[in-house]
Design an enzyme around this catalytic site. Structure first.
Site, mmCIF file in Angstrom:
data_model
loop_
_atom_site.group_PDB
_atom_site.id
_atom_site.type_symbol
_atom_site.label_atom_id
_atom_site.label_comp_id
_atom_site.label_asym_id
_atom_site.label_seq_id
_atom_site.Cartn_x
_atom_site.Cartn_y
_atom_site.Cartn_z
ATOM 1 N N ARG A 1 -3.514 -10.193 4.817
ATOM 2 C CA ARG A 1 -4.118 -10.094 3.617
ATOM 3 C C ARG A 1 -2.891 -9.677 2.646
ATOM 4 O O ARG A 1 -2.263 -8.535 2.691
ATOM 5 C CB ARG A 1 -5.312 -9.228 3.429
ATOM 6 C CG ARG A 1 -5.923 -9.284 2.272
ATOM 7 C CD ARG A 1 -7.205 -8.390 1.965
ATOM 8 N NE ARG A 1 -7.876 -8.225 0.904
ATOM 9 C CZ ARG A 1 -7.579 -7.393 -0.232
ATOM 10 N NH1 ARG A 1 -6.396 -6.721 -0.116
ATOM 11 N NH2 ARG A 1 -8.134 -7.407 -1.320
ATOM 12 N N LYS B 1 1.011 -1.274 0.009
ATOM 13 C CA LYS B 1 -0.134 0.011 0.036
ATOM 14 C C LYS B 1 0.842 1.118 -0.158
ATOM 15 O O LYS B 1 1.939 1.316 0.327
ATOM 16 C CB LYS B 1 -1.075 0.031 1.204
ATOM 17 C CG LYS B 1 -2.074 -0.872 1.086
ATOM 18 C CD LYS B 1 -3.226 -0.897 1.985
ATOM 19 C CE LYS B 1 -4.522 -1.698 1.540
ATOM 20 N NZ LYS B 1 -5.512 -2.033 2.555
HETATM 21 C C1 PT1 Z 1 -7.907 -4.466 3.520
HETATM 22 C C2 PT1 Z 1 -8.176 -4.456 1.971
HETATM 23 C C3 PT1 Z 1 -9.449 -5.159 1.744
HETATM 24 N N1 PT1 Z 1 -7.839 -3.719 1.110
HETATM 25 C C4 PT1 Z 1 -9.926 -5.865 3.625
HETATM 26 N N2 PT1 Z 1 -10.186 -5.958 2.537
HETATM 27 C C5 PT1 Z 1 -8.120 -3.590 -0.306
HETATM 28 N N3 PT1 Z 1 -10.515 -6.523 4.690
HETATM 29 C C6 PT1 Z 1 -9.033 -4.168 -0.659
HETATM 30 C C7 PT1 Z 1 -3.045 2.360 -0.824
HETATM 31 O O1 PT1 Z 1 -3.226 3.077 -0.110
HETATM 32 O O2 PT1 Z 1 -7.119 -3.742 3.873
HETATM 33 N N4 PT1 Z 1 -8.808 -5.004 4.152
HETATM 34 N N5 PT1 Z 1 -9.495 -5.130 0.338
HETATM 35 C C8 PT1 Z 1 -7.356 -2.675 -1.215
HETATM 36 N N6 PT1 Z 1 -7.435 -1.538 -0.784
HETATM 37 C C9 PT1 Z 1 -6.500 -0.356 -1.019
HETATM 38 C C10 PT1 Z 1 -6.447 0.705 -0.007
HETATM 39 C C11 PT1 Z 1 -5.313 -0.406 -1.712
HETATM 40 C C12 PT1 Z 1 -5.443 1.668 -0.087
HETATM 41 C C13 PT1 Z 1 -4.330 0.377 -1.791
HETATM 42 C C14 PT1 Z 1 -4.150 1.505 -0.871
HETATM 43 O O3 PT1 Z 1 -2.211 2.219 -1.711
#
Ligand code: PT1
Length: 277
Positions: A255, A221
């Site tokens: 994850r 991230k």
């Molecule tokens: C997570 C999650 C998810 N993240 C759960 N499900 C994502 N339970 C999708 C960035 O800052 O943490 N927990 N499902 C992906 N979402 C992101 C959010 C991807 C922020 C990248 C960023 O780069």
């Protein structure tokens, strides 16, 4: 289905959830549609590398992502759920905020619904999860995926996440979901700036007081990119470092995109907890 249940007895194991994105606009491995067959092969490889859970997503939730229709999400997700459940006994999780997708996924073999809205976006979601007997991940997010990174603000980020999750736990239980089937997630990168994400990871112990397993999704991230000044493709070592600390601080499920490295991280870090035997 049995594996998360075993977590409650045998706590010295961290579960690894492998990310399977079926979206063309994922923040890391997106860029094109993969076929259902390619997706199933990728899932089986992750299971071979040590994934306990495969998290299948048909709608991107990264910052600024667009939403997709129910029909499109069903068409992407359901054939893949069905085939993985036929060819493996790993737990299948579906990353969705839509009750119609959750209902079909449970009917075709999904054991976990990963709802990043924590039952707030679809009024039927709680009922569908309760009736299907599935596990449910309740995640914290300030705002919506489109707007969440615009100007996130907190007085005490960890206290606010904790009281949000406590309220969502009570709401889930009131719709008929067993407490034993709940998992919470502070939502790294969901309406949080770098200092917020760091506070959450440092102070995970405070969320342990909720009494349910904690899932952390931090793989590649942007907070790691901010620290390291590196693109997503170069964030694996940062991911490993942060996951190790999250586990020492109490994470129960990680994850990840990189399952082999996630499995090794989990198996070492769990042994380095203060209360490990
Ligand atoms: C997570 C999650 C998810 N993240 C759960 N499900 C994502 N339970 C999708 C960035 O800052 O943490 N927990 N499902 C992906 N979402 C992101 C959010 C991807 C922020 C990248 C960023 O780069």
């Amino acid at each position: 289905m049995e594996r998360l249940a075993r977590w409650f007895e045998e706590k010295e194991r961290v579960l690894v959830m492998g990310v399977l994105n079926l979206t063309p606009d994922s923040f890391y491995d997106g860029g094109r549609y993969i076929t259902a067959q390619e997706a199933v092969e990728r899932a089986l490889k992750m299971i071979d590398e040590g994934a306990d859970i495969i998290d299948i997503g048909g709608e991107s939730s990264r910052p600024g992502a667009r939403s997709v229709s129910v029909d499109e999400e069903l068409a992407r997700v359901i054939p893949v759920v069905e085939q993985i459940s036929r060819r493996s006994d790993a737990m299948i999780s579906v990353d969705t905020t839509k009750s119609a997708v959750a209902q079909a996924a449970i009917a075709h073999g999904a054991a976990i619904i990963n709802d990043i809205s924590a039952l707030r976006f679809d009024p039927n979601m709680g009922k569908v999860v309760a009736q299907g007997g599935a596990y449910l991940v309740l995640m914290h997010m300030q705002g919506t995926p489109e707007t969440m990174q615009q100007d996130p603000e907190y007085t005490d980020v960890v206290a606010e996440i904790k009281s949000f999750l406590q309220e969502r736990i009570h709401s889930a239980i009131s719709t008929g979901i067993d407490r034993e089937r709940l998992v919470v997630d502070p939502g790294i990168g969901f309406g949080k700036r770098l200092p917020h994400n760091l506070s959450v990871l440092r102070r995970l112990a405070e969320l342990k007081e909720l009494g349910v397993p904690i899932l952390i999704g931090l793989s590649r991230k942007s907070f790691l990119g901010e620290i390291l000044d590196l693109p997503t493709s170069e964030r694996l070592v940062g991911t490993i470092a942060a996951n190790a600390i999250a586990i020492v601080n109490g994470a129960d499920i990680i994850r990840v995109h990189d399952v082999k490295e996630g499995r090794w991280t989990a198996d070492v870090a769990v042994r380095l907890r203060c209360d490990a035997t």
